[in-house]
Enzyme design. Structure first.
Site, PDB file in Angstrom:
ATOM      1  N   LYS A 153       0.850  -1.190   0.000  1.00  0.00           N
ATOM      2  CA  LYS A 153       0.000   0.000   0.000  1.00  0.00           C
ATOM      3  C   LYS A 153       0.887   1.242   0.000  1.00  0.00           C
ATOM      4  O   LYS A 153       1.813   1.358   0.821  1.00  0.00           O
ATOM      5  CB  LYS A 153      -0.870  -0.037   1.250  1.00  0.00           C
ATOM      6  CG  LYS A 153      -2.214   0.625   1.122  1.00  0.00           C
ATOM      7  CD  LYS A 153      -3.051   0.255   2.338  1.00  0.00           C
ATOM      8  CE  LYS A 153      -4.368   0.951   2.320  1.00  0.00           C
ATOM      9  NZ  LYS A 153      -5.078   0.765   3.601  1.00  0.00           N
TER      10      LYS A 153
HETATM   11  C1  E4P Z   1      -8.275   1.981   3.590  1.00  0.00           C
HETATM   12  O1  E4P Z   1      -7.614   1.059   3.195  1.00  0.00           O
HETATM   13  C2  E4P Z   1      -8.190   2.533   4.944  1.00  0.00           C
HETATM   14  O2  E4P Z   1      -7.554   1.580   5.769  1.00  0.00           O
HETATM   15  C3  E4P Z   1      -9.520   2.816   5.590  1.00  0.00           C
HETATM   16  O3  E4P Z   1     -10.602   2.407   4.795  1.00  0.00           O
HETATM   17  C4  E4P Z   1      -9.649   4.187   6.163  1.00  0.00           C
HETATM   18  O4  E4P Z   1     -10.901   4.309   6.769  1.00  0.00           O
HETATM   19  P1  E4P Z   1     -11.252   5.456   7.820  1.00  0.00           P
HETATM   20  O5  E4P Z   1     -11.542   6.703   7.071  1.00  0.00           O
HETATM   21  O6  E4P Z   1     -12.470   4.941   8.538  1.00  0.00           O
HETATM   22  O7  E4P Z   1     -10.053   5.583   8.728  1.00  0.00           O
END
Ligand code: E4P
Length: 218
Positions: A83
């Protein structure tokens, strides 16, 4: 449509796998920090548990250290997806890793222009954050519609992975728009099952049979 779990909590992942609805997992530094455990070992543990793709995020923001971390993440297991943040070095890294055959998930996408750049960099997944856009009075799902349209227009292979999902309608709307993947907190996966008429109907069926005084075999 694939369902990923958005968590680094091993207990939640085990529950999700047992339900048979989890195709993969996404983590981020916040989610791993919440577990109070070490970074790389946690990604490795999740990757060993989950048969599908597991996203583990780099912590560096400059290209060379980012690539070094990306390689160390990718070496953990075949199903690890690296990522990367949607920044110039993040997209440079995405292009390099794609050329090396390493899958990438470009995260923190908030605009169609950013999604276009990620596709051109050859990212495997783009992660638009719908909930965080809703939080600032923008329409998160409108971004998904724009990205799906753009990617279809040019037959980009990058998969749309809807992130920052907060409630079941984010999932339903993503499915209606043809998104490839949604990544869900466990509590949202759990809510997908719920309907008051299901509970009411089941209670009625069981109560009616109980009135007969007979058993399952009787
Ligand atoms: C995406 O991969 C992130 O880990 C996640 O969806 C972020 O979500 P949030 O806005 O609830 O922190």
């Amino acid at each position: 449509m694939k369902f990923f779990l958005d968590t680094a909590d091993i207990g939640e992942i085990e529950k999700g796998l047992a339900l048979g609805m989890v195709d993969g997992v996404t983590t981020n530094p916040t989610l791993i920090a919440r577990q109070g455990k070490s970074y790389l070992p946690t990604v490795r543990e999740i990757a060993q548990l989950v048969p599908g793709p597991v996203s583990g995020e780099v912590l560096s923001t400059e290209l060379d250290p980012m690539l070094d971390e990306a390689h160390r993440l990718a070496e953990l297991a075949d199903n690890v997806v690296v990522k990367l943040p949607l920044t110039p070095p993040g997209l440079q890294a995405a292009r390099t890793l794609t050329e090396e055959g390493i899958r990438t998930n470009v995260t923190l996408c908030f605009s169609p222009a950013q999604a276009l750049l990620a596709a051109k960099a050859g990212a495997t997944y783009i992660s638009p954050f719908v909930g965080r856009l809703d939080d600032i009075s923008e329409e998160g799902m409108a971004l998904i519609e724009q990205i799906v349209t753009i990617y279809e227009q040019y037959s980009f292979e990058t998969q749309v992975l809807v992130a920052s999902v907060r409630h079941p309608m984010h999932v339903v709307d993503s499915a209606l728009l043809g998104a490839d993947v949604v990544t869900l907190p466990f509590k949202v996966l759990d809510k997908l099952y719920a309907h008051p008429l299901t509970d009411k109907g089941l209670a009625g069926f069981l109560a009616d049979w109980k009135k007969t005084g007979r058993s399952f075999d009787d």
